[in-house]
Scaffold this active site. Structure first.
Site, mmCIF file in Angstrom:
data_model
loop_
_atom_site.group_PDB
_atom_site.id
_atom_site.type_symbol
_atom_site.label_atom_id
_atom_site.label_comp_id
_atom_site.label_asym_id
_atom_site.label_seq_id
_atom_site.Cartn_x
_atom_site.Cartn_y
_atom_site.Cartn_z
ATOM 1 C CD GLU A 187 5.608 51.324 84.361
ATOM 2 O OE1 GLU A 187 5.813 50.771 83.325
ATOM 3 O OE2 GLU A 187 5.507 52.605 84.652
ATOM 4 C CG ASP A 189 6.534 41.074 78.867
ATOM 5 O OD1 ASP A 189 6.467 42.425 78.779
ATOM 6 O OD2 ASP A 189 5.892 40.525 80.153
#
Ligand SMILES: Cc1ncc(COP(=O)(O)O)c(C=O)c1O
Lengths: 254, 393
Positions: A46, A57
């Site tokens: 990814e 995140d």
């Protein structure tokens, strides 16, 4: 639809997927990191397209995104860096990024570029499955792209079934209710959840992400799931040891 | 044609809920329940009672005689500055704390820039005895010390946002991340008509008490419910949404939104989102926002911390795009001068956010018999240091 992701999902064994932020540690590390990951036996990658405001995140990926943007990373530059990547790399490549940079590039133009380069799929945490299904699925599929959706321990069974229906590659199973990088190891909560999902007999395989950081968590996750994704722990490794020791990190997991 | 949100939280093309799956259960729980809860008689009763006894509502609608004479039009001020805690923000936090209680939440998080919303949240948490955590950019903590102290005195924990540009947008990111990490027991009290559906609509409904009161107050004063214009400053857009709310679908009432131009719209240091923004996604909402061509969100600038947001609520994006609202950008200097004039003509020191709204009268002519209502969103106590610095008082 059949692309590298589907072939990989149909292969024997468990999968190790690695996330890294493009443009970190240095702007032009992207291709080298991808090539080293494949050489060391990683099954899927990814590639994080950095965003100024990465809501899902934790601190590690936030910091790497901020650094990558400071280094000058843009969507255009990432595509340029990946232009010839298929000459040297054959594992599935997924771009993971937030929706706003894609919107500004133009969703269709973005998809077209991905196909041209040989990107197999996208993970866009802030593009909900309902909106994707109504507005963007046709475009993504026109360019052969697999869009990957997340589920969490809080996702209802009904919604998981819907996500399973819309998904064409795999389901990204977020290990706990958390942002990335908050891994404290897996307890009963996680193992029960992994089993519950496994028992649902979904048509898409599941790959576990968030909180995978070592052999132990990797093995716990892949007991029922098809594979696992490591992100923050790999970024931390890059921060501490630089880009020349990718093999050390992967050796420790496998 | 309506300028209110539809069922999915869209105002025209703007709004919606562009959220990570991790937030879906939280937002969905709220979405399924907010209107039902707000319409419960016991909720209404408690909300109205607190607005009356605790906040001090209704706030006056005051005819500003000297200001009106100076600008040759009829100017009314809606005195949100007289609300407890000094601004309209508390209308929303009262509503949301009652909502949180009915949803069975026992932990409150909020974001704040200047600290006004943080103080209003800490206040209602103290009132209800509920744990309160306020995220605030590290840079804002340093420049808004009195409000940080207020929040602490009220028993809230102020957590620095250390990511990104360490200001309001990053504090909002941190609050959202906290909500992702605490999906069951926590309610997020967002401070403006921004964020994913149902927040913009819910916050607008809580703030709509402003225009509800304007209607009957103007009826009493002028024998008409509808002014010719309603003017408000727009940061995220909550005081404006409240002031416009009951007039949105009435084309006879002009809607004027005042944004912060900072050092000038084209100076590179501005917060004039309608002038500089493009369609995109910020904090879970599709709206106008200031961003690079690459889609990275940029840091706005305004002398007023409360207008220093790179986006604008989806209602306002739609008012702008559709032409229903008239959008004007006011510079730091114009706002400061208008604030001083307000103090000296009417004896009211406005918040610098609100001073932007008053600068409208040097920008635009109104007719002698126009009735213009300006929402006086907050008082200037919190801004004294900035006024002192600017005017060398
Ligand atoms: C007095 C005052 N007015 C206006 C604003 C801007 O917010 P909004 O646009 O949501 O009303 C603030 C924000 O802190 C404020 O304190």
């Amino acid at each position: 639809m059949n692309n590298r992701i589907n072939n990989k999902m149909n292969s024997e064994g468990k999968l190790l997927s690695i996330y890294f932020t493009a443009g970190y540690p240095a702007l032009n590390d992207t291709a080298k990191i991808i090539q080293d990951l494949e050489k060391n036996g990683v099954d899927m990658i990814e590639i994080g397209l950095p965003f100024s405001d990465p809501l899902a995140d934790g601190p590690t990926i936030q910091a790497s995104s901020t650094a990558a943007l400071k280094n000058g990373m843009t969507t255009e530059i990432l595509f340029e860096q990946l232009k010839n990547i298929r000459n040297s790399v054959s594992i599935p490549l997924i771009i993971m990024g937030y929706f706003n940079p894609m919107l500004q590039y133009g969703v269709e133009a973005f998809c077209e570029k991905c196909e041209e380069i040989g990107i197999d799929g996208l993970i866009i945490p802030d593009l909900p499955v309902d909106v994707y299904h109504e507005e963007y699925q046709k475009t993504f599929e026109k360019y052969g792209l697999i869009n990957v959706f997340l589920i969490t321990p809080q996702t209802s069974e009904e919604r998981i079934r819907f996500i399973d229906k819309v998904s064409k590659g795999f389901i990204y199973m977020v290990s706990s209710a958390s942002v990335t990088g908050s891994g404290k190891g897996f307890g009963h909560m996680q193992t029960d959840y992994f089993k519950r999902i496994s028992d649902m007999q979904l048509s898409n395989p599941q790959i576990v992400g968030f909180g995978i950081k070592d052999t132990e968590t990797y093995q716990q996750a892949t007991k029922t799931a098809k594979g696992a994704i490591i992100g923050s722990a790999f970024i931390n490794h890059l921060t501490e040891s630089g880009t020349d020791s990718v093999s050390d990190f992967i050796a420790k997991i496998h | 044609m309506t300028y209110h949100a539809n069922k999915k939280g869209y105002y025209g093309e703007f709004g919606g809920a562009y959220i990570p799956e991790m937030l879906y259960p939280n937002c969905e729980e709220l979405r399924q329940n907010y209107i039902r809860i707000m319409e419960e008689p016991s909720f209404k009763e408690e909300f109205d009672q607190l607005l009356k006894d605790y906040v001090g509502r209704p706030t006056p609608l005051y005819f500003a005689k000297r200001l009106s004479e100076k600008y040759g039009t009829k100017i009314y001020l809606k005195r949100e500055d007289l609300c407890h805690t000094g601004a309209h923000k508390v209308n929303n936090t009262i509503g949301q704390i009652l909502m949180a209680q009915r949803l069975g939440k026992n932990r409150i998080i909020a974001e704040t820039g200047a600290g006004q919303h943080g103080v209003a949240t800490a206040t209602v948490c103290a009132l209800m005895g509920i744990e309160c955590i306020v995220y605030m950019g590290e840079i804002d903590i340093a420049r808004q010390a009195p409000n940080v102290a207020r929040m602490k005195m009220l028993g809230a924990e102020v957590r620095p946002a250390l990511s990104g540009s360490r200001t309001l947008k990053d504090a909002t990111n941190e609050a959202i991340r906290d909500w992702i990490n605490n999906p069951v027991d926590t309610h997020y009290i967002i401070g403006s008509v921004v964020g994913p559906h149902p927040y913009p609509d819910m916050v607008a409904r809580f703030q709509s008490v402003i225009s509800k009161e304007i209607k009957w107050q103007l009826q009493e004063r002028e024998g008409r419910e509808n002014p010719d214009y309603v003017v408000a400053c727009v940061g995220g857009g909550s005081n404006a949404a409240g002031a416009y709310y009951h007039y949105l679908d009435n084309p006879n009432v002009g809607i004027i939104a005042v944004e912060a131009a900072g050092k000038g719209v084209n100076s590179g240091e501005s917060a004039a989102t309608s002038a500089l923004g493009k369609v995109g996604i910020i904090h879970g909402s599709k709206t106008l926002l200031m961003q690079t061509t690459d889609g990275q969100i940029t840091e706005p600038y305004s002398i007023s911390a409360g207008l220093d947001y790179p986006g604008v609520g989806p209602m306002h994006a739609h008012l702008f795009k559709s032409g229903r609202g008239e959008f004007i950008s006011i510079t730091d200097d114009e706002a400061m001068i208008a604030g001083l004039e307000m103090a000296q003509l009417e004896g009211i020191i406005p918040a610098i956010e609100t001073s932007h709204a008053f600068a409208i009268f040097n920008h635009r002519k109104f007719k002698a018999d126009d009735v213009v209502v300006v929402n006086l969103s907050g008082r200037g106590d919190k801004d004294l240091d900035t006024y002192i610095d600017y005017f060398k008082l």
